[in-house]
Write a protein that holds these residues in place. Sequence first.
Motif, PDB file in Angstrom:
ATOM      1  N   SER A  22     -66.613  51.031 -62.960  1.00 52.48           N
ATOM      2  CA  SER A  22     -65.187  50.829 -63.230  1.00 52.48           C
ATOM      3  C   SER A  22     -64.469  50.113 -62.085  1.00 52.48           C
ATOM      4  O   SER A  22     -63.396  49.548 -62.289  1.00 52.48           O
ATOM      5  CB  SER A  22     -64.500  52.170 -63.517  1.00 52.48           C
ATOM      6  OG  SER A  22     -64.684  53.076 -62.455  1.00 52.48           O
ATOM      7  N   PHE A  23     -65.040  50.142 -60.879  1.00 52.99           N
ATOM      8  CA  PHE A  23     -64.484  49.416 -59.731  1.00 52.99           C
ATOM      9  C   PHE A  23     -65.511  48.361 -59.327  1.00 52.99           C
ATOM     10  O   PHE A  23     -66.440  48.651 -58.571  1.00 52.99           O
ATOM     11  CB  PHE A  23     -64.186  50.367 -58.575  1.00 52.99           C
ATOM     12  CG  PHE A  23     -62.921  51.166 -58.742  1.00 52.99           C
ATOM     13  CD1 PHE A  23     -61.833  50.958 -57.916  1.00 52.99           C
ATOM     14  CD2 PHE A  23     -62.821  52.138 -59.731  1.00 52.99           C
ATOM     15  CE1 PHE A  23     -60.664  51.688 -58.071  1.00 52.99           C
ATOM     16  CE2 PHE A  23     -61.665  52.873 -59.903  1.00 52.99           C
ATOM     17  CZ  PHE A  23     -60.578  52.643 -59.076  1.00 52.99           C
ATOM     18  N   VAL A  24     -65.348  47.154 -59.837  1.00 57.59           N
ATOM     19  CA  VAL A  24     -66.321  46.089 -59.604  1.00 57.59           C
ATOM     20  C   VAL A  24     -65.653  44.982 -58.800  1.00 57.59           C
ATOM     21  O   VAL A  24     -64.594  44.479 -59.185  1.00 57.59           O
ATOM     22  CB  VAL A  24     -66.860  45.540 -60.940  1.00 57.59           C
ATOM     23  CG1 VAL A  24     -67.855  44.404 -60.685  1.00 57.59           C
ATOM     24  CG2 VAL A  24     -67.509  46.660 -61.757  1.00 57.59           C
ATOM     25  N   TYR A  25     -66.288  44.610 -57.691  1.00 58.84           N
ATOM     26  CA  TYR A  25     -65.726  43.602 -56.791  1.00 58.84           C
ATOM     27  C   TYR A  25     -66.481  42.288 -56.929  1.00 58.84           C
ATOM     28  O   TYR A  25     -67.664  42.258 -57.299  1.00 58.84           O
ATOM     29  CB  TYR A  25     -65.784  44.095 -55.341  1.00 58.84           C
ATOM     30  CG  TYR A  25     -64.969  45.333 -55.105  1.00 58.84           C
ATOM     31  CD1 TYR A  25     -63.588  45.266 -54.919  1.00 58.84           C
ATOM     32  CD2 TYR A  25     -65.568  46.595 -55.090  1.00 58.84           C
ATOM     33  CE1 TYR A  25     -62.835  46.411 -54.719  1.00 58.84           C
ATOM     34  CE2 TYR A  25     -64.820  47.739 -54.885  1.00 58.84           C
ATOM     35  CZ  TYR A  25     -63.451  47.638 -54.696  1.00 58.84           C
ATOM     36  OH  TYR A  25     -62.705  48.773 -54.503  1.00 58.84           O
ATOM     37  N   ALA A  26     -65.796  41.213 -56.579  1.00 62.40           N
ATOM     38  CA  ALA A  26     -66.401  39.885 -56.645  1.00 62.40           C
ATOM     39  C   ALA A  26     -67.423  39.709 -55.531  1.00 62.40           C
ATOM     40  O   ALA A  26     -67.317  40.319 -54.460  1.00 62.40           O
ATOM     41  CB  ALA A  26     -65.312  38.817 -56.536  1.00 62.40           C
ATOM     42  N   ALA A  27     -68.403  38.878 -55.791  1.00 68.92           N
ATOM     43  CA  ALA A  27     -69.376  38.507 -54.769  1.00 68.92           C
ATOM     44  C   ALA A  27     -68.871  37.280 -54.025  1.00 68.92           C
ATOM     45  O   ALA A  27     -68.252  36.385 -54.611  1.00 68.92           O
ATOM     46  CB  ALA A  27     -70.729  38.225 -55.400  1.00 68.92           C
ATOM     47  N   ALA A  28     -69.128  37.227 -52.719  1.00 68.96           N
ATOM     48  CA  ALA A  28     -68.690  36.101 -51.897  1.00 68.96           C
ATOM     49  C   ALA A  28     -69.907  35.508 -51.191  1.00 68.96           C
ATOM     50  O   ALA A  28     -70.856  36.220 -50.852  1.00 68.96           O
ATOM     51  CB  ALA A  28     -67.659  36.570 -50.871  1.00 68.96           C
ATOM     52  N   PRO A  29     -69.897  34.194 -50.947  1.00 67.17           N
ATOM     53  CA  PRO A  29     -71.040  33.564 -50.287  1.00 67.17           C
ATOM     54  C   PRO A  29     -71.099  33.895 -48.805  1.00 67.17           C
ATOM     55  O   PRO A  29     -70.078  34.113 -48.149  1.00 67.17           O
ATOM     56  CB  PRO A  29     -70.782  32.069 -50.509  1.00 67.17           C
ATOM     57  CG  PRO A  29     -69.300  31.965 -50.659  1.00 67.17           C
ATOM     58  CD  PRO A  29     -68.857  33.225 -51.331  1.00 67.17           C
ATOM     59  N   GLY A  30     -72.322  33.950 -48.309  1.00 71.28           N
ATOM     60  CA  GLY A  30     -72.526  34.163 -46.871  1.00 71.28           C
ATOM     61  C   GLY A  30     -73.963  33.853 -46.507  1.00 71.28           C
ATOM     62  O   GLY A  30     -74.890  34.478 -47.036  1.00 71.28           O
ATOM     63  N   GLY A  31     -74.176  32.884 -45.635  1.00 72.52           N
ATOM     64  CA  GLY A  31     -75.529  32.569 -45.191  1.00 72.52           C
ATOM     65  C   GLY A  31     -76.449  32.129 -46.307  1.00 72.52           C
ATOM     66  O   GLY A  31     -77.649  32.428 -46.275  1.00 72.52           O
ATOM     67  N   GLY A  32     -75.925  31.448 -47.321  1.00 74.81           N
ATOM     68  CA  GLY A  32     -76.749  30.975 -48.419  1.00 74.81           C
ATOM     69  C   GLY A  32     -77.017  32.024 -49.480  1.00 74.81           C
ATOM     70  O   GLY A  32     -77.728  31.740 -50.459  1.00 74.81           O
TER      71      GLY A  32
END
Length: 267
Positions: A236-246
């Motif tokens: 129910s609490f889902v966060y976005a993924a962010a890029p880092g180091g490929g």
Amino acid sequence: MATVNAVIRATCVADADGRLTFALPLAAPDSAHLLLRARPRKGVPDPAVRRLPLEASGDGRSLAVLEPLPPLEEGRWDAFLEREPDAGPQQLTSGPLDLRVLVDGARVDRPSPVAVRVPYRAMDGFLAVRAWLRPAHAEAGPVEVGDTATTVTARLHGTALGEDAVVRLRGRRSREERVLSPSADADGRGFRFSVGHADLTGVDVRYWDVHVLPTAGAAPVRVGRVLDDVADRKHSFVYAAAPGGGQLVRPYYTVDNDLSFEVTDPG
């Protein structure tokens, strides 16, 4: 009185003192009890049980009260009606749950041990209680995912931060760890920390679990979110993924409502 095979819907009300009051549609409970039984866990052959006497309320219902003390062991507890000690218990279906007082539970500082109980309707429709019992707890607040880092605001319960406090991210089933210096509030309870996404990538670790060590040598305290009315936060609490180091980095809550980070490959 309902028949033995009839579906019985139980309701529950939580109050500000941590008390849970269950109501069943039984006018004359006789010697019946409400039974809370912990779900079996690996290495624990005999699940714990808690029997609560039922008393007629005079309005066609019977009430059972779970007092704040003694606390429930950590885990999930299913609710049953036990009409006689030697009779098989009947699992209770969940009716309405009044958990309004739990919504702002994080606003009140908790002493050690931190004991939490959240009634909920399980996926199969039955009534259950999710319990946490820990010497100390770090309650996560806002989790802000930025372009290069995620910033977490949290508050300690059951202990306080010292000047040498650190936040530790440890790779699950790995010796990899990252140590951060939190920014603490004046009261020694509130704190913030930022996790650079690139710092979690480039190694053979998919999951990073988050702890705070309030002082040097202190036992690690898990960061999570349990002090409200949400028994299961993972989906129910889902966060976005962010890029880092490929790779991609995303904060998430585990099945125990603890905060962790997941690293995945894009695509």
